[in-house]
Write a protein that holds these residues in place. Structure first.
Motif, short mmCIF file in Angstrom:
data_model
loop_
_atom_site.label_atom_id
_atom_site.label_comp_id
_atom_site.label_asym_id
_atom_site.label_seq_id
_atom_site.Cartn_x
_atom_site.Cartn_y
_atom_site.Cartn_z
N LEU A 112 0.65 -1.19 0.09
CA LEU A 112 0.14 0.07 -0.14
C LEU A 112 0.88 1.15 -0.04
N GLY A 113 2.15 1.35 0.71
CA GLY A 113 2.95 2.32 0.59
C GLY A 113 3.56 2.63 -0.70
N LEU A 114 3.95 1.63 -1.24
CA LEU A 114 4.49 1.72 -2.50
C LEU A 114 3.46 2.41 -3.69
N LEU A 115 2.26 1.64 -3.49
CA LEU A 115 1.31 2.38 -4.45
C LEU A 115 0.72 3.72 -4.19
N GLY A 116 0.75 4.03 -2.76
CA GLY A 116 0.46 5.47 -2.68
C GLY A 116 1.56 6.42 -2.91
N GLY A 117 2.97 5.85 -2.79
CA GLY A 117 4.04 6.55 -3.48
C GLY A 117 3.86 6.85 -4.76
N VAL A 118 3.68 6.03 -5.50
CA VAL A 118 3.68 6.03 -7.02
C VAL A 118 2.60 7.34 -7.35
N VAL A 119 1.45 7.30 -6.73
CA VAL A 119 0.31 8.09 -6.79
C VAL A 119 0.83 9.43 -6.67
N LEU A 120 1.32 9.51 -5.59
CA LEU A 120 1.91 10.75 -5.03
C LEU A 120 3.10 11.49 -5.76
N ALA A 121 3.91 10.54 -6.32
CA ALA A 121 5.02 10.97 -7.31
C ALA A 121 4.44 11.49 -8.57
N ALA A 202 7.11 8.14 -2.19
CA ALA A 202 6.68 9.12 -2.98
C ALA A 202 8.13 9.72 -3.62
N GLU A 203 8.91 10.24 -2.63
CA GLU A 203 10.18 10.87 -3.16
C GLU A 203 11.21 9.84 -3.85
N VAL A 204 11.13 8.61 -3.10
CA VAL A 204 12.03 7.62 -3.79
C VAL A 204 11.57 7.39 -5.29
N VAL A 205 10.28 7.28 -5.41
CA VAL A 205 9.51 7.01 -6.82
C VAL A 205 9.77 8.33 -7.78
N ARG A 206 9.75 9.48 -7.28
CA ARG A 206 9.58 10.63 -7.96
C ARG A 206 11.55 10.75 -8.61
N ALA A 207 12.22 10.39 -7.39
CA ALA A 207 14.04 10.46 -8.12
C ALA A 207 14.15 9.57 -8.97
N GLY A 208 13.51 8.27 -9.00
CA GLY A 208 13.74 7.50 -9.87
C GLY A 208 13.11 7.60 -11.29
N ILE A 209 12.13 8.38 -11.33
CA ILE A 209 11.47 8.74 -12.60
C ILE A 209 12.27 10.05 -13.25
N LEU A 210 12.83 10.79 -12.30
CA LEU A 210 13.64 11.95 -12.96
C LEU A 210 15.22 11.60 -13.40
N SER A 211 15.30 10.43 -12.66
CA SER A 211 16.69 9.70 -13.27
C SER A 211 16.71 9.02 -14.82
N VAL A 212 15.52 8.87 -15.24
CA VAL A 212 15.27 8.44 -16.54
C VAL A 212 15.67 9.46 -17.70
N ASP A 213 16.74 9.20 -18.43
CA ASP A 213 17.01 10.24 -19.48
C ASP A 213 16.02 10.95 -20.22
N GLN A 214 15.97 12.16 -20.61
CA GLN A 214 15.00 12.81 -21.27
C GLN A 214 14.59 12.49 -22.69
N GLY A 215 15.69 11.66 -23.36
CA GLY A 215 15.43 11.26 -24.45
C GLY A 215 14.60 10.01 -24.55
N GLN A 216 14.44 9.05 -23.34
CA GLN A 216 13.61 8.07 -23.30
C GLN A 216 12.33 8.61 -23.47
N HIS A 217 11.85 9.72 -22.60
CA HIS A 217 10.50 10.27 -22.58
C HIS A 217 10.21 10.87 -24.05
N GLU A 218 11.10 11.51 -24.75
CA GLU A 218 10.90 11.83 -26.29
C GLU A 218 10.65 10.95 -27.15
N ALA A 219 11.51 9.63 -27.01
CA ALA A 219 11.41 8.64 -28.01
C ALA A 219 10.10 7.90 -27.55
N ALA A 220 9.57 7.81 -26.45
CA ALA A 220 8.19 7.17 -26.21
C ALA A 220 7.07 7.91 -26.87
N ALA A 221 7.29 9.25 -26.72
CA ALA A 221 6.20 10.32 -27.20
C ALA A 221 6.23 10.14 -28.63
#
Length: 346
Positions: A112-121, A202-221
Motif C-alpha cells: 500500500l505504501g508503494l502504491l501510494g508513493g507512485v500516486v503521490l509521485a 513518493a520521493e523515492v519514486v519521483r527521484a527514480g522517474i527523474l533519473s530516466v534520460d529525457q531522450g527516453q521520454h521523447e522517444a516514447a512520445a
C-alpha cells in the motif's frame, strides 16, 4: 731536424680514415646485454616473477580477525546472555505468532505504501498545480510527524469521529459505518504505516522517474504511445533501477518500524518479546536477543531479494551482469588458494 709525419686526408672528406678511429663499443644485443659483457641472463619467461608485497593489508586483516574472534568468544562464553534460554524462546509459539504478525503488517504496508508513493509521485510531477500542491503538503506533513504520533492518533480516532459516512459532500449521507468496529488493531497498524511509508516512497519514486534520460521520454512520445503505456512500458521499468535500492532501504526501515505497533495493542514480534519480558523478568536479555536475531534474519532475506531484483533490472544497462555470491565464491576460491600457496612458498 726530423719532421713529424702527418697523415694525408683525401680531398672531399672531413674525418680521418676508419683505420685511425678509436675502437667503438659493440651494439647491445636483443636481450639488453652488451656483446662484450658475456651471454644474456636468459629469456623473460624463464625468470621468476616476485609478487608485490602488502604487509599492511595482512596486518590489518589479522587485527580485524583477532577483534572478531574476541567478540564471538565474548558472546559465546558470557553467562549474562543465557544462550540456553535463548534457545528455549527462539521458536516458541508466542514468538512465531508475533513474527507472523510482523510479516503481515510489513507486507500490507509495503504494497500500500508503494502504491501510494507512485500516486503521490505522479501527482507531484503532473502539470496540475492543485495535485502538485496536495502531494507536496502530504509528503511534508507525514515526513514531519513521527510515526508513533500517527499510530496513536489513529488508535484514538474513534474519540474524534465515532461514525463515518458516505454521501453527497456537504449534503445528506447514505451509508454510515461504526469506526470502532472497522478499525481493528491490525487495520490501524497497516493504515498508519502505509500513510507514513507513502510519503517516503513518493520521493523515492519521483527521484527514480527523474533519473530516466529525457531522450527516453521523447522517444516514447515519438512512437505515439499513450501516456499510460509510456509510463508502464518505457519509463517506469528504467526508473526501477534507481528505485529498488532506495526503496529496499525504506522496506528494511519498515520492518523495524513495525515494532511501534506494540503501542496500539498489536502484539507483533517486538510486542511478544516485551510481553514475555514483563512476565519473565529474568529472561529479558535472551528475549531481546531473540528479537534481534529474527530482525537480522528478515533484513538479510530482504537484502538477498534486493540483489537479484537489481540484477534483473540491470540487464539493459550493463554489458555483463554482476556475478551472484555463489559465482563469486567459485571464481575467487581457487585464486585465494593459489595466492596463499605463493605467499607461503615465498
Amino acid at each position: 731536424m726530423s719532421e713529424s709525419l702527418v697523415p694525408v686526408v683525401p680531398s672531399g672528406t672531413t674525418h680521418p680514415p676508419e683505420a685511425d678511429l678509436p675502437p667503438q663499443s659493440a651494439p647491445p644485443t636483443s636481450t639488453g646485454q652488451r656483446a662484450d659483457q658475456g651471454p644474456a641472463a636468459g629469456p623473460l619467461s624463464a625468470q621468476r616473477v616476485i609478487p608485490l608485497r602488502h604487509p599492511g593489508r595482512w596486518i590489518t586483516s589479522a587485527v580485524a580477525l583477532v577483534l572478531v574472534a574476541q567478540i564471538v568468544h565474548g558472546l559465546a562464553t558470557n553467562p549474562f546472555y543465557q544462550w540456553d534460554r535463548f534457545q528455549y524462546w527462539f521458536a516458541r509459539p508466542v514468538i512465531t505468532d508475533g513474527l507472523w504478525i510482523t510479516l503481515e503488517v510489513t507486507a500490507y504496508s509495503a504494497v500500500l505504501g508503494l502504491l501510494g508513493g507512485v500516486v503521490l509521485a505522479l501527482a507531484r510531477l503532473s502539470r496540475s498545480p492543485v495535485l502538485r500542491a496536495i502531494s507536496w503538503v502530504y509528503v511534508w506533513l507525514f515526513r514531519s510527524v513521527p510515526l508513533i504520533v500517527v499510530l496513536l492518533f489513529l488508535y484514538n480516532f474513534s474519540a474524534l469521529y465515532r461514525t463515518l459516512s458516505l454521501g453527497v459532500p456537504f449534503g445528506p449521507a447514505f451509508w454510515h459505518f461504526d469506526e470502532s468496529k472497522l478499525a481493528t488493531d491490525m487495520v490501524i497498524a497497516v493504515i498508519g504505516l502505509s500513510l507514513n511509508e507513502a510519503a517516503y516512497a513518493a520521493e523515492v519514486v519521483r527521484a527514480g522517474i527523474l533519473s530516466v534520460d529525457q531522450g527516453q521520454h521523447e522517444a516514447a512520445a515519438a512512437l505515439g504511445l499513450p501516456k499510460r503505456y509510456q509510463f508502464t512500458r518505457i519509463v517506469f521499468p528504467q526508473a526501477l533501477r534507481a528505485i529498488v535500492p532506495s526503496y529496499v532501504n525504506q522496506l528494511i526501515g519498515l520492518v523495524k518500524g513495525t515494532s511501534l505497533v506494540f503501542y496500539v495493542s498489536l502484539l507483533d514480534l517486538f510486542g511478544s518479546v516485551q510481553s514475555m519480558g514483563s512476565t519473565y523478568p529474568g529472561d529479558i536479555v535472551p528475549l531481546l536477543l531473540v528479537a534481534t536475531v529474527w530482525y537480522v534474519i528478515l533484513t538479510s532475506v530482504i537484502s538477498v531479494v534486493q540483489f537479484y531484483v537489481e540484477r534483473y533490472y540491470s540487464r539493459g544497462a550493463l554489458r555483463t551482469l554482476p556475478p551472484t555470491p555463489l559465482q563469486r565464491l567459485r571464481a575467487g576460491l581457487p585464486n585465494l588458494i593459489a595466492r596463499v600457496r605463493r605467499e607461503t612458498a615465498s
